[in-house]
Design a protein around this motif. Sequence first.
Motif, mmCIF file in Angstrom:
data_model
loop_
_atom_site.group_PDB
_atom_site.id
_atom_site.type_symbol
_atom_site.label_atom_id
_atom_site.label_comp_id
_atom_site.label_asym_id
_atom_site.label_seq_id
_atom_site.Cartn_x
_atom_site.Cartn_y
_atom_site.Cartn_z
ATOM 1 N N THR A 25 0.821 -1.218 0.000
ATOM 2 C CA THR A 25 0.000 0.000 0.000
ATOM 3 C C THR A 25 0.854 1.268 0.000
ATOM 4 O O THR A 25 0.327 2.362 0.184
ATOM 5 C CB THR A 25 -0.935 0.026 1.218
ATOM 6 N N ARG A 26 2.137 1.115 -0.179
ATOM 7 C CA ARG A 26 3.086 2.230 -0.187
ATOM 8 C C ARG A 26 3.146 2.956 1.157
ATOM 9 O O ARG A 26 3.659 4.074 1.228
ATOM 10 C CB ARG A 26 2.746 3.246 -1.282
ATOM 11 N N GLY A 27 2.613 2.367 2.199
ATOM 12 C CA GLY A 27 2.640 3.003 3.514
ATOM 13 C C GLY A 27 1.794 4.262 3.595
ATOM 14 O O GLY A 27 1.930 5.036 4.556
ATOM 15 N N MET A 28 0.912 4.472 2.616
ATOM 16 C CA MET A 28 0.149 5.724 2.575
ATOM 17 C C MET A 28 -0.743 5.912 3.795
ATOM 18 O O MET A 28 -0.834 6.998 4.361
ATOM 19 C CB MET A 28 -0.714 5.783 1.313
ATOM 20 N N HIS A 29 -1.423 4.846 4.192
ATOM 21 C CA HIS A 29 -2.356 4.972 5.303
ATOM 22 C C HIS A 29 -1.620 5.191 6.624
ATOM 23 O O HIS A 29 -2.103 5.915 7.501
ATOM 24 C CB HIS A 29 -3.236 3.728 5.391
ATOM 25 N N LEU A 30 -0.461 4.573 6.756
ATOM 26 C CA LEU A 30 0.343 4.786 7.954
ATOM 27 C C LEU A 30 0.850 6.222 8.010
ATOM 28 O O LEU A 30 0.874 6.839 9.081
ATOM 29 C CB LEU A 30 1.523 3.809 7.972
ATOM 30 N N ASP A 31 1.246 6.753 6.867
ATOM 31 C CA ASP A 31 1.661 8.151 6.806
ATOM 32 C C ASP A 31 0.496 9.059 7.193
ATOM 33 O O ASP A 31 0.674 10.040 7.923
ATOM 34 C CB ASP A 31 2.149 8.482 5.391
ATOM 35 N N GLY A 32 -0.698 8.729 6.723
ATOM 36 C CA GLY A 32 -1.876 9.511 7.077
ATOM 37 C C GLY A 32 -2.193 9.450 8.559
ATOM 38 O O GLY A 32 -2.568 10.457 9.170
ATOM 39 N N LEU A 33 -2.020 8.266 9.142
ATOM 40 C CA LEU A 33 -2.250 8.116 10.584
ATOM 41 C C LEU A 33 -1.294 8.996 11.374
ATOM 42 O O LEU A 33 -1.711 9.717 12.297
ATOM 43 C CB LEU A 33 -2.069 6.645 10.972
ATOM 44 N N ALA A 34 -0.013 8.941 11.028
ATOM 45 C CA ALA A 34 0.989 9.737 11.749
ATOM 46 C C ALA A 34 0.739 11.226 11.574
ATOM 47 O O ALA A 34 0.792 12.000 12.547
ATOM 48 C CB ALA A 34 2.389 9.363 11.270
ATOM 49 N N ASP A 35 0.466 11.650 10.349
ATOM 50 C CA ASP A 35 0.244 13.077 10.096
ATOM 51 C C ASP A 35 -1.014 13.579 10.809
ATOM 52 O O ASP A 35 -1.030 14.694 11.345
ATOM 53 C CB ASP A 35 0.122 13.332 8.593
ATOM 54 N N THR A 36 -2.063 12.777 10.802
ATOM 55 C CA THR A 36 -3.299 13.193 11.483
ATOM 56 C C THR A 36 -3.085 13.307 12.979
ATOM 57 O O THR A 36 -3.559 14.261 13.620
ATOM 58 C CB THR A 36 -4.436 12.194 11.187
ATOM 59 N N ALA A 37 -2.368 12.352 13.554
ATOM 60 C CA ALA A 37 -2.084 12.411 14.992
ATOM 61 C C ALA A 37 -1.270 13.657 15.335
ATOM 62 O O ALA A 37 -1.551 14.342 16.330
ATOM 63 C CB ALA A 37 -1.343 11.158 15.435
ATOM 64 N N ASP A 38 -0.284 13.964 14.515
ATOM 65 C CA ASP A 38 0.523 15.168 14.755
ATOM 66 C C ASP A 38 -0.317 16.436 14.595
ATOM 67 O O ASP A 38 -0.165 17.398 15.364
ATOM 68 C CB ASP A 38 1.714 15.213 13.798
ATOM 69 N N GLY A 39 -1.178 16.461 13.597
ATOM 70 C CA GLY A 39 -2.025 17.627 13.394
ATOM 71 C C GLY A 39 -2.989 17.846 14.540
ATOM 72 O O GLY A 39 -3.188 18.983 14.997
ATOM 73 N N LEU A 40 -3.579 16.764 15.029
ATOM 74 C CA LEU A 40 -4.505 16.881 16.157
ATOM 75 C C LEU A 40 -3.776 17.229 17.447
ATOM 76 O O LEU A 40 -4.365 17.819 18.358
ATOM 77 C CB LEU A 40 -5.286 15.575 16.331
ATOM 78 N N GLY A 41 -2.513 16.860 17.526
ATOM 79 C CA GLY A 41 -1.763 17.096 18.753
ATOM 80 C C GLY A 41 -1.108 18.454 18.858
ATOM 81 O O GLY A 41 -0.630 18.823 19.939
ATOM 82 N N CYS A 42 -1.087 19.208 17.768
ATOM 83 C CA CYS A 42 -0.417 20.499 17.826
ATOM 84 C C CYS A 42 -1.386 21.599 18.253
ATOM 85 O O CYS A 42 -2.603 21.456 18.149
ATOM 86 C CB CYS A 42 0.203 20.843 16.473
ATOM 87 N N TYR A 43 -0.828 22.704 18.732
ATOM 88 C CA TYR A 43 -1.633 23.865 19.097
ATOM 89 C C TYR A 43 -1.732 24.810 17.911
ATOM 90 O O TYR A 43 -0.974 24.729 16.964
ATOM 91 C CB TYR A 43 -1.008 24.588 20.290
ATOM 92 N N GLY A 44 -2.695 25.719 17.988
ATOM 93 C CA GLY A 44 -2.807 26.731 16.955
ATOM 94 C C GLY A 44 -4.054 26.551 16.118
ATOM 95 O O GLY A 44 -4.819 25.594 16.283
ATOM 96 N N PRO A 45 -4.270 27.458 15.159
ATOM 97 C CA PRO A 45 -5.456 27.419 14.308
ATOM 98 C C PRO A 45 -5.375 26.283 13.289
ATOM 99 O O PRO A 45 -4.338 25.616 13.167
ATOM 100 C CB PRO A 45 -5.417 28.793 13.620
ATOM 101 N N PRO A 46 -6.453 26.070 12.536
ATOM 102 C CA PRO A 46 -6.438 25.000 11.530
ATOM 103 C C PRO A 46 -5.279 25.106 10.539
ATOM 104 O O PRO A 46 -4.716 24.086 10.128
ATOM 105 C CB PRO A 46 -7.792 25.177 10.825
ATOM 106 N N GLU A 47 -4.919 26.319 10.170
ATOM 107 C CA GLU A 47 -3.824 26.494 9.213
ATOM 108 C C GLU A 47 -2.524 25.914 9.751
ATOM 109 O O GLU A 47 -1.734 25.315 9.012
ATOM 110 C CB GLU A 47 -3.628 27.980 8.886
ATOM 111 N N ARG A 48 -2.292 26.120 11.051
ATOM 112 C CA ARG A 48 -1.087 25.586 11.683
ATOM 113 C C ARG A 48 -1.124 24.057 11.689
ATOM 114 O O ARG A 48 -0.126 23.403 11.366
ATOM 115 C CB ARG A 48 -0.993 26.132 13.109
ATOM 116 N N ALA A 49 -2.271 23.491 12.048
ATOM 117 C CA ALA A 49 -2.399 22.032 12.084
ATOM 118 C C ALA A 49 -2.201 21.427 10.698
ATOM 119 O O ALA A 49 -1.509 20.410 10.543
ATOM 120 C CB ALA A 49 -3.768 21.648 12.641
ATOM 121 N N LEU A 50 -2.781 22.046 9.681
ATOM 122 C CA LEU A 50 -2.628 21.539 8.319
ATOM 123 C C LEU A 50 -1.185 21.647 7.841
ATOM 124 O O LEU A 50 -0.698 20.790 7.099
ATOM 125 C CB LEU A 50 -3.557 22.301 7.378
ATOM 126 N N ALA A 51 -0.482 22.700 8.258
ATOM 127 C CA ALA A 51 0.924 22.851 7.895
ATOM 128 C C ALA A 51 1.767 21.753 8.536
ATOM 129 O O ALA A 51 2.683 21.201 7.904
ATOM 130 C CB ALA A 51 1.429 24.228 8.317
#
Length: 236
Positions: free
Chosen positions: A69-95
Amino acid sequence: MTGLRLALSWLTVLPLHVDSVDTRAARSAIAVAPVVGALLGLLAAGVLWLPFPPLLAGVLAVGVLALVTRGMHLDGLADTADGLGCYGPPERALAVMKGGDVGPFGVVALIVVLGVEAVALPSVPWAGVVLALAAGRTAFGACCVRGVPAARLDGLGALVAGTQPWWVPAGWAVLLAAAGLVAVGPRAAVGVVVAAAVVALLVAHTRRRFGGVTGDVLGAACELTTAVVLAACTLS
């Protein structure tokens, strides 16, 4: 068939070419993604048949799934967890999610989810493995129901967000719960229901936090669903 071909191209390493990818093709690909999940489940079940100790077989199965699966879903899991765990507005989380590095929340999410999958896989009958992988891809449709916007104007999320009528993921969930009840037992059906609730909560939270869904959220929903169903199938 175009939708299935596109789903295989997106979700596996198979070198399939699709001439044009528009909203209609993307809608079809998301709708039939559970079929791809079932095929991946059969592959994982085949790995588990190899004469290795259970935990080693589970780790190898997880590794093979990540490879195909090219590790795509695992990359998505990690990125989503980091985005949810950071502070700041949506723009910061998406960055943060778009960055190439993996933060502490992403590392923990990967360890927990991959650990659950690796330990649970050898303890689950092959039908449960197929069920879990198919349910994981059903989560894509649950993230893309009409009314859920994309968090970005570009990317996979923008292409597939809002493309699914509610009855498509609901129908798959009912079908998989019924199949799990017959092939594995009540615990599998409960796992599908619980996983659907987890995805609903994830989508609601990411919608509040990011303003909508992204391709990373789809990957996170897939891996969480797979882990939940596998864990439920191990219950006595």
